[in-house]
Design a protein around this motif. Structure first.
Motif, PDB file in Angstrom:
ATOM      1  N   TYR A 287      10.055  -1.666   5.796  1.00  0.00           N
ATOM      2  CA  TYR A 287      10.136  -1.104   4.452  1.00  0.00           C
ATOM      3  C   TYR A 287       8.975  -0.142   4.219  1.00  0.00           C
ATOM      4  O   TYR A 287       9.128   0.922   3.626  1.00  0.00           O
ATOM      5  CB  TYR A 287      10.091  -2.214   3.401  1.00  0.00           C
ATOM      6  N   GLY A 288       7.792  -0.537   4.677  1.00  0.00           N
ATOM      7  CA  GLY A 288       6.629   0.322   4.503  1.00  0.00           C
ATOM      8  C   GLY A 288       6.791   1.645   5.230  1.00  0.00           C
ATOM      9  O   GLY A 288       6.406   2.697   4.708  1.00  0.00           O
ATOM     10  N   ALA A 289       7.359   1.613   6.447  1.00  0.00           N
ATOM     11  CA  ALA A 289       7.587   2.857   7.190  1.00  0.00           C
ATOM     12  C   ALA A 289       8.549   3.768   6.439  1.00  0.00           C
ATOM     13  O   ALA A 289       8.364   4.989   6.396  1.00  0.00           O
ATOM     14  CB  ALA A 289       8.122   2.537   8.583  1.00  0.00           C
ATOM     15  N   ALA A 290       9.583   3.180   5.837  1.00  0.00           N
ATOM     16  CA  ALA A 290      10.520   3.977   5.043  1.00  0.00           C
ATOM     17  C   ALA A 290       9.814   4.582   3.830  1.00  0.00           C
ATOM     18  O   ALA A 290      10.043   5.748   3.471  1.00  0.00           O
ATOM     19  CB  ALA A 290      11.697   3.108   4.602  1.00  0.00           C
ATOM     20  N   LEU A 291       8.948   3.794   3.187  1.00  0.00           N
ATOM     21  CA  LEU A 291       8.187   4.317   2.052  1.00  0.00           C
ATOM     22  C   LEU A 291       7.204   5.402   2.491  1.00  0.00           C
ATOM     23  O   LEU A 291       6.953   6.356   1.753  1.00  0.00           O
ATOM     24  CB  LEU A 291       7.429   3.180   1.366  1.00  0.00           C
TER      25      LEU A 291
ATOM     26  N   GLY B 121       0.819  -1.213   0.000  1.00  0.00           N
ATOM     27  CA  GLY B 121       0.000   0.000   0.000  1.00  0.00           C
ATOM     28  C   GLY B 121       0.846   1.254   0.000  1.00  0.00           C
ATOM     29  O   GLY B 121       0.550   2.230  -0.699  1.00  0.00           O
ATOM     30  N   ALA B 122       1.914   1.250   0.782  1.00  0.00           N
ATOM     31  CA  ALA B 122       2.809   2.406   0.822  1.00  0.00           C
ATOM     32  C   ALA B 122       3.512   2.600  -0.518  1.00  0.00           C
ATOM     33  O   ALA B 122       3.683   3.734  -0.984  1.00  0.00           O
ATOM     34  CB  ALA B 122       3.837   2.231   1.935  1.00  0.00           C
ATOM     35  N   LEU B 123       3.910   1.494  -1.147  1.00  0.00           N
ATOM     36  CA  LEU B 123       4.553   1.594  -2.458  1.00  0.00           C
ATOM     37  C   LEU B 123       3.592   2.170  -3.487  1.00  0.00           C
ATOM     38  O   LEU B 123       3.962   3.047  -4.285  1.00  0.00           O
ATOM     39  CB  LEU B 123       5.035   0.208  -2.897  1.00  0.00           C
ATOM     40  N   PHE B 124       2.350   1.706  -3.470  1.00  0.00           N
ATOM     41  CA  PHE B 124       1.346   2.253  -4.385  1.00  0.00           C
ATOM     42  C   PHE B 124       1.128   3.741  -4.108  1.00  0.00           C
ATOM     43  O   PHE B 124       0.987   4.547  -5.031  1.00  0.00           O
ATOM     44  CB  PHE B 124       0.025   1.495  -4.227  1.00  0.00           C
TER      45      PHE B 124
ATOM     46  N   VAL C 156       2.318   4.451  10.122  1.00  0.00           N
ATOM     47  CA  VAL C 156       0.972   3.946   9.835  1.00  0.00           C
ATOM     48  C   VAL C 156       0.702   3.972   8.332  1.00  0.00           C
ATOM     49  O   VAL C 156       0.129   3.025   7.780  1.00  0.00           O
ATOM     50  CB  VAL C 156      -0.080   4.773  10.600  1.00  0.00           C
ATOM     51  N   ILE C 157       1.115   5.038   7.661  1.00  0.00           N
ATOM     52  CA  ILE C 157       0.979   5.079   6.205  1.00  0.00           C
ATOM     53  C   ILE C 157       1.746   3.920   5.581  1.00  0.00           C
ATOM     54  O   ILE C 157       1.338   3.351   4.553  1.00  0.00           O
ATOM     55  CB  ILE C 157       1.482   6.427   5.649  1.00  0.00           C
ATOM     56  N   GLY C 158       2.842   3.530   6.215  1.00  0.00           N
ATOM     57  CA  GLY C 158       3.642   2.406   5.722  1.00  0.00           C
ATOM     58  C   GLY C 158       3.066   1.049   6.024  1.00  0.00           C
ATOM     59  O   GLY C 158       3.665   0.039   5.655  1.00  0.00           O
ATOM     60  N   GLY C 159       1.909   0.983   6.702  1.00  0.00           N
ATOM     61  CA  GLY C 159       1.238  -0.292   6.896  1.00  0.00           C
ATOM     62  C   GLY C 159       1.260  -0.838   8.307  1.00  0.00           C
ATOM     63  O   GLY C 159       0.794  -1.961   8.539  1.00  0.00           O
ATOM     64  N   CYS C 160       1.798  -0.098   9.267  1.00  0.00           N
ATOM     65  CA  CYS C 160       1.817  -0.565  10.655  1.00  0.00           C
ATOM     66  C   CYS C 160       0.474  -0.282  11.319  1.00  0.00           C
ATOM     67  O   CYS C 160      -0.019   0.852  11.269  1.00  0.00           O
ATOM     68  CB  CYS C 160       2.932   0.131  11.439  1.00  0.00           C
ATOM     69  N   LEU C 161      -0.100  -1.307  11.920  1.00  0.00           N
ATOM     70  CA  LEU C 161      -1.371  -1.140  12.616  1.00  0.00           C
ATOM     71  C   LEU C 161      -1.139  -0.651  14.041  1.00  0.00           C
ATOM     72  O   LEU C 161      -0.179  -1.066  14.698  1.00  0.00           O
ATOM     73  CB  LEU C 161      -2.137  -2.462  12.654  1.00  0.00           C
ATOM     74  N   LEU C 162      -2.022   0.219  14.510  1.00  0.00           N
ATOM     75  CA  LEU C 162      -1.916   0.728  15.872  1.00  0.00           C
ATOM     76  C   LEU C 162      -2.203  -0.351  16.905  1.00  0.00           C
ATOM     77  O   LEU C 162      -1.862  -0.194  18.079  1.00  0.00           O
ATOM     78  CB  LEU C 162      -2.875   1.903  16.067  1.00  0.00           C
ATOM     79  N   THR C 163      -2.834  -1.444  16.484  1.00  0.00           N
ATOM     80  CA  THR C 163      -3.161  -2.535  17.399  1.00  0.00           C
ATOM     81  C   THR C 163      -2.023  -3.536  17.552  1.00  0.00           C
ATOM     82  O   THR C 163      -2.106  -4.442  18.379  1.00  0.00           O
ATOM     83  CB  THR C 163      -4.413  -3.273  16.912  1.00  0.00           C
TER      84      THR C 163
END
Length: 354
Positions: free
Chosen positions: A300-304, A35-38, A286-293
């Protein structure tokens, strides 16, 4: 006999292909970094059409310069989110640790390297206190680190003018060891009209190390277990408490690195009472895909996510928009990420592979 079988061999192939396509789609959706890459590709394309200068060497250098410190912090915060914890103090740790180093140089007369080592020790002490309070008291990490943030913010605002006489401490370039510190934390490379800073390499290194820890070590398994099912993890012998403390030490070290990069780059430190960076680190994670739960996410997503942040900020500036639209745009990206991550997590329970 063979002619009778031929008609029955053809039709199943498209069905198998379609099933394989669905499986591939589900596997991709199960990876939070997709999702972050997109988002990076779509936002980058949008602003490139608005301002082609974004793809110039100067535009890319500015984007990466914005994204690098956020990426360093976002990756560390992302690891903590995967474990089901928060850290709101990383930004003020960055300012506080750089202030400690600056005061040791200007007021105590130490060289830059001893000052940086002592400031790292101070940052790690804050991380250890955060982690130990969380695991020993059972208090929510959000509240513990919020308290730490307020304590450190008030302390830095009070101590700086009392000791240095103003809210800014400068004049570090005369300290012994400054040239070598500048080479490690402040060097640049000129490519075309863009000046690329060494913070980019630190960001890449932080992402690589965090990703290796998360996906290739037992520690990474403990991180996922701590966030996904902490009670079951404890019963199975997973060192949840130790893992949590180590992760808080990691965010503190990331805060120190961010502060050191800024300190060496500017030759000083400015104490600013504004709150913002702490929230931004969580936003990019969170934008990189990490859930708050907890239990789900990607370094990688956090970096993106940090890269998307940099693209949006510089794209809005180059497009001539009112800069205040950036906050609205970032909030929209965060909302989309929250909704998408929630849907994907409910539909696909498989552990991500990126």
């Amino acid at each position: 006999m063979s002619s009778a079988r031929l008609p029955t061999l053809g039709p199943p192939a498209p069905a198998v292909s379609a099933a394989g396509g669905r499986r591939l789609l589900h596997r991709l959706l199960a990876r939070p970094s997709v999702g972050a890459l997109f988002g990076v590709l779509s936002v980058g394309l949008f602003f490139t059409l608005q301002a082609p200068g974004l793809l110039s060497a100067g535009g890319l250098a500015t984007v990466l310069d914005i994204a690098a410190p956020l990426g360093i912090g976002g990756v560390a915060v992302g690891l903590l989110l995967v474990a089901g914890q928060f850290d709101l103090s990383i930004g003020v740790v960055a300012v506080g640790s750089s202030l400690v180093a600056a005061l040791l140089v200007t007021e105590a007369g130490l060289g830059i390297w001893p000052s940086l080592v002592l400031s790292l020790a101070a940052a790690l002490l804050v991380g250890a206190v955060n982690g130990l309070l969380v695991v020993t008291t059972g208090l929510p990490s959000f509240l513990v680190t919020l308290a730490t943030f307020l304590v450190l913010q008030g302390s830095t605002l009070a101590v700086t003018p009392a000791v240095a006489g103003s809210s800014r401490v400068s004049g570090l370039a005369e300290a012994s060891g400054w040239d070598s510190a500048l080479a490690v934390f402040g060097s640049t490379a000129q490519l075309g009209d863009g000046r690329f800073r060494v913070s980019l390499l630190w960001w890449v290194a932080a992402t690589a190390v965090a990703s290796w820890l998360l996906w290739r070590t037992r520690f990474g398994n403990a991180v996922f277990s701590s966030g996904g099912a902490p009670q079951a993890a404890r019963e199975l012998g997973v060192p949840v408490a130790r893992t949590t403390v180590l992760l808080f030490l990691g965010t503190a070290a990331a805060g120190w690195l961010i502060g050191t990069l800024s300190l060496v780059r500017l030759g000083g430190v400015q104490v600013d009472p504004a709150l913002g960076a702490e929230i931004e680190f969580i936003v990019v994670a969170v934008i990189g895909g990490c859930l708050l739960t907890g239990g789900y996410g990607s370094t990688y997503g956090a970096a993106l996510g940090a890269l998307l942040y940099g693209i949006a900020r510089e794209g809005i500036a180059l497009s001539g928009w009112d800069p205040r639209w950036f906050q609205a745009f970032l909030g929209g990206c965060l909302l989309v990420a929250l909704l998408a991550n929630g849907v994907v997590r409910r539909r696909l329970r498989a552990v991500p592979r990126w």
